[in-house]
Design an enzyme around this catalytic site. Sequence first.
Site, PDB file in Angstrom:
ATOM      1  CG  HIS A 549      51.280  62.815  87.707  1.00 47.49           C
ATOM      2  ND1 HIS A 549      51.359  63.131  86.361  1.00 47.49           N
ATOM      3  CD2 HIS A 549      50.109  63.353  88.136  1.00 47.49           C
ATOM      4  CE1 HIS A 549      50.294  63.817  86.000  1.00 47.49           C
ATOM      5  NE2 HIS A 549      49.516  63.981  87.054  1.00 47.49           N
ATOM      6  CG  HIS A 592      47.655  63.868  83.592  1.00 51.96           C
ATOM      7  ND1 HIS A 592      47.683  65.135  84.101  1.00 51.96           N
ATOM      8  CD2 HIS A 592      48.188  63.963  82.345  1.00 51.96           C
ATOM      9  CE1 HIS A 592      48.189  65.964  83.199  1.00 51.96           C
ATOM     10  NE2 HIS A 592      48.495  65.270  82.121  1.00 51.96           N
TER      11      HIS A 592
HETATM   12  C1  LIG Z   1      47.751  69.162  92.840  1.00 56.03           C
HETATM   13  C2  LIG Z   1      47.536  67.864  92.134  1.00 56.03           C
HETATM   14  C3  LIG Z   1      47.080  67.885  90.814  1.00 56.03           C
HETATM   15  C4  LIG Z   1      46.875  66.675  90.157  1.00 56.03           C
HETATM   16  N1  LIG Z   1      46.290  66.693  88.917  1.00 56.03           N
HETATM   17  C5  LIG Z   1      45.944  65.533  88.326  1.00 56.03           C
HETATM   18  C6  LIG Z   1      45.179  65.530  87.129  1.00 56.03           C
HETATM   19  O1  LIG Z   1      44.764  66.581  86.625  1.00 56.03           O
HETATM   20  N2  LIG Z   1      44.879  64.332  86.567  1.00 56.03           N
HETATM   21  C7  LIG Z   1      45.299  63.150  87.111  1.00 56.03           C
HETATM   22  O2  LIG Z   1      45.027  62.098  86.526  1.00 56.03           O
HETATM   23  N3  LIG Z   1      45.996  63.123  88.268  1.00 56.03           N
HETATM   24  C8  LIG Z   1      46.299  64.279  88.897  1.00 56.03           C
HETATM   25  N4  LIG Z   1      46.948  64.265  90.097  1.00 56.03           N
HETATM   26  C9  LIG Z   1      47.413  62.973  90.646  1.00 56.03           C
HETATM   27  C10 LIG Z   1      46.335  62.109  91.283  1.00 56.03           C
HETATM   28  O3  LIG Z   1      45.332  62.878  91.872  1.00 56.03           O
HETATM   29  C11 LIG Z   1      47.030  61.196  92.325  1.00 56.03           C
HETATM   30  O4  LIG Z   1      48.037  60.458  91.680  1.00 56.03           O
HETATM   31  C12 LIG Z   1      46.086  60.204  93.005  1.00 56.03           C
HETATM   32  O5  LIG Z   1      44.944  60.867  93.458  1.00 56.03           O
HETATM   33  C13 LIG Z   1      46.832  59.532  94.165  1.00 56.03           C
HETATM   34  O6  LIG Z   1      45.987  58.616  94.819  1.00 56.03           O
HETATM   35  P1  LIG Z   1      46.461  57.803  96.106  1.00 56.03           P
HETATM   36  O7  LIG Z   1      45.315  56.992  96.539  1.00 56.03           O
HETATM   37  O8  LIG Z   1      47.744  57.127  95.812  1.00 56.03           O
HETATM   38  O9  LIG Z   1      46.819  58.914  97.203  1.00 56.03           O
HETATM   39  P2  LIG Z   1      45.940  60.086  97.814  1.00 56.03           P
HETATM   40  O10 LIG Z   1      44.718  60.321  97.015  1.00 56.03           O
HETATM   41  O11 LIG Z   1      46.851  61.243  98.009  1.00 56.03           O
HETATM   42  O12 LIG Z   1      45.454  59.511  99.220  1.00 56.03           O
HETATM   43  C14 LIG Z   1      46.234  59.402 100.378  1.00 56.03           C
HETATM   44  C15 LIG Z   1      45.342  59.713 101.567  1.00 56.03           C
HETATM   45  O13 LIG Z   1      45.962  59.267 102.750  1.00 56.03           O
HETATM   46  C16 LIG Z   1      45.844  60.251 103.757  1.00 56.03           C
HETATM   47  N5  LIG Z   1      46.963  60.043 104.673  1.00 56.03           N
HETATM   48  C17 LIG Z   1      48.280  60.165 104.406  1.00 56.03           C
HETATM   49  N6  LIG Z   1      49.016  59.831 105.472  1.00 56.03           N
HETATM   50  C18 LIG Z   1      48.150  59.473 106.437  1.00 56.03           C
HETATM   51  C19 LIG Z   1      48.319  59.026 107.762  1.00 56.03           C
HETATM   52  N7  LIG Z   1      49.536  58.851 108.298  1.00 56.03           N
HETATM   53  N8  LIG Z   1      47.207  58.760 108.505  1.00 56.03           N
HETATM   54  C20 LIG Z   1      45.965  58.912 107.975  1.00 56.03           C
HETATM   55  N9  LIG Z   1      45.764  59.351 106.713  1.00 56.03           N
HETATM   56  C21 LIG Z   1      46.842  59.609 105.945  1.00 56.03           C
HETATM   57  C22 LIG Z   1      45.906  61.557 102.981  1.00 56.03           C
HETATM   58  O14 LIG Z   1      45.410  62.637 103.730  1.00 56.03           O
HETATM   59  C23 LIG Z   1      45.091  61.207 101.751  1.00 56.03           C
HETATM   60  O15 LIG Z   1      43.725  61.428 101.961  1.00 56.03           O
HETATM   61  C24 LIG Z   1      47.171  65.447  90.804  1.00 56.03           C
HETATM   62  C25 LIG Z   1      47.618  65.433  92.124  1.00 56.03           C
HETATM   63  C26 LIG Z   1      47.794  66.633  92.799  1.00 56.03           C
HETATM   64  C27 LIG Z   1      48.256  66.604  94.222  1.00 56.03           C
END
Ligand SMILES: Cc1cc2nc3c(=O)[nH]c(=O)nc-3n(C[C@H](O)[C@H](O)[C@H](O)COP(=O)(O)OP(=O)(O)OC[C@H]3O[C@@H](n4cnc5c(N)ncnc54)[C@H](O)[C@@H]3O)c2cc1C
EC number: 1.1.99.29
Length: 612
Positions: A549, A592
């Site tokens: 997280h 979460h």
């Molecule tokens: C293993 C795991 C288990 C989890 N379990 C839970 C849970 O059970 N419940 C819960 O509430 N939360 C959980 N989380 C946390 C939650 O899923 C994340 O906090 C949330 O999805 C993050 O969203 P975001 O949009 O910030 O980033 P992300 O969803 O990570 O999106 C970032 C995106 O940008 C892309 N990217 C990165 N750099 C570049 C670049 N330079 N060029 C092009 N594309 C790029 C990546 O490939 C990705 O698709 C978990 C996370 C993980 C990894």
Amino acid sequence: MPHIELKDAINRSFDYVIIGGGTAGLVLATRLTESADTSVLILEAGEENLDDPLITKIGLYGQTFGQEKYDWCSMTVPQVNADNTVFPWPRGRILGGSSAVNFTAWNKPSKEDIDAWEKLGNEGWNWETLDKYISRATTYTPPTLSEAEHARRGTPRVFKELWAKGPVGNGPIQISYPPYRTDLDVKIQQAIQGLGYPVAPAPLDGNPNGVTIGAMSVDPETVERSFTGNAYWKPNSARPNLSLLTGAVVHRLVTTETDGELVVTGVEFFYKSGGGEAYTARASKEVILSAGTLRTPQVLELSGIGSPEVLQKVGIPVKLALNGVGENVQDHIHSTVVVELKDDVQDETYDVLRNPGEAEKNMALFTKAQGLYTMGINTFLYAPLPALSDKGQEIISSARKEIEAGIAAGKYPAGLADQYKIVLENIEKVPTCEIIVFPGAFGGKNMPAPGKKYYAFVAALNGLFSRGTIHVTTTDPAVPSAIDPHYFEQDIDLKTHREVMKFCRKLAGVAELKEYFGESPQELNPGPSVSTDKDLEDYVKRFSSTTFHPIGSASMLPREKGGVVDNKLRVYGTKNLRVVDLSIVPLHFGSHTQCIAYGVGEYAADIIKGLA
Ligand SMILES: Cc1cc2nc3c(=O)[nH]c(=O)nc-3n(C[C@H](O)[C@H](O)[C@H](O)COP(=O)(O)OP(=O)(O)OC[C@H]3O[C@@H](n4cnc5c(N)ncnc54)[C@H](O)[C@@H]3O)c2cc1C
């Protein structure tokens, strides 16, 4: 225009270019293109794998870890306050981002945790507003159980009342409760209440303190993962104004300067091979960084936006001095107490699936939305430290004294001092600690024995005082930034973790659970050799894990307090650059994180449309 080819991405200009088709990024892209006049290009580093069983099937937790097809395979630098342990930090590198690989647990923070963001200087970022946007993202389908089944499960009144209200909302992400429930889970929920903990009064409405029956981001019909890939992108992928290029790794923003502010005209990216030729996609209105907490600061720094000290050290010319980039990084961390089930216990756990024959049988059952792969994670306890440990008050008082003296002496940067003041105000009210009850062996030093079944009591810390950094170490975009969460730099984090582990041991040993765990529970992890407070502290330094997280690396705070974005998510000092992902969260919260990523994506869409 679903997937486009490279030539279509570089030969025209789009209103908005979104970097990262992950959780918040796909929400934003979909909402912006509701207007046919608005064109959006999403550049996503990973590929689309919407029907891959490792993505769709809940219960295959963690099997994407370390596989480059799904995961960025990130690691921290050695943690100096944790015996130089290097911790893996998995993140989704796939369409849907981390929502495609997460554990699907759906819970929400306390009202106080979110209201704190507004108190830090971010007008409009409070519980009421953010919860409205989280709700916009979801359809909540409670279980419909017979009275007999309620009685068998001992469904607490709060949940009976909540579930009786029926489905709520009509957003794309499906929230429901997994159908498979062990009797032991129900017994543990009752045992926690027997220890004096209430059922959470408003588990999804701002007060999660207490025992919660976990909801999950799964489709109630298919019991498959519901995430941005299949819920936001897929149904809208035919829109002619929504374009997606996968396999595109962005490394730099293309900027000019007007009236002393940076204007972003496009982004440079590598395609497929991860190196070689750099291509440029052009944006006529805005560029939006949604690359997540780990990668958003990397793109900013490689573009010359960041702390001059960091940039000059690696030879990147400074275009915009913004000291907060890659700072204020906060994470959640956990360790597990894993206890063996007696041989005569009938309940099945995930351990059964280590037998290939059972895995195959249950995979067949999954096609009928049955069997162990539909089990999910059911039981959670949220609590502040003093509610879990008789040493809690003492630990907090000592930390309070030290931090208040530090604030008075000007030891902390202004933004952090403000955070600590709020944290200390709320610390005895909000759930800084969490117990997750996992039906199977999970985490820790020792491997499970063949043929044995286990339950894991996950001791999770959701209110860390330590603050970390994520910074580039080279100009080479192929080299990941150095992730340094500074785990256990603040002593309160280590002591709290130790006490939550002790609570998990206490819970496993209560009389009501003896029929499952025996007269004296056989502990796989940490194991009987870990007995004193010092042993436990040494153990968690080596065998704890991120709870996945991380937040904060492009925090929304006033600029003079280390902020990177303002309350409209605009990067300070730029005309048309925003950040829309969890890197903007300025202060961590006790739940979460996926709900917040959905809320941020929905809120950002209204901000950009001029509706908020
Ligand atoms: C293993 C795991 C288990 C989890 N379990 C839970 C849970 O059970 N419940 C819960 O509430 N939360 C959980 N989380 C946390 C939650 O899923 C994340 O906090 C949330 O999805 C993050 O969203 P975001 O949009 O910030 O980033 P992300 O969803 O990570 O999106 C970032 C995106 O940008 C892309 N990217 C990165 N750099 C570049 C670049 N330079 N060029 C092009 N594309 C790029 C990546 O490939 C990705 O698709 C978990 C996370 C993980 C990894």
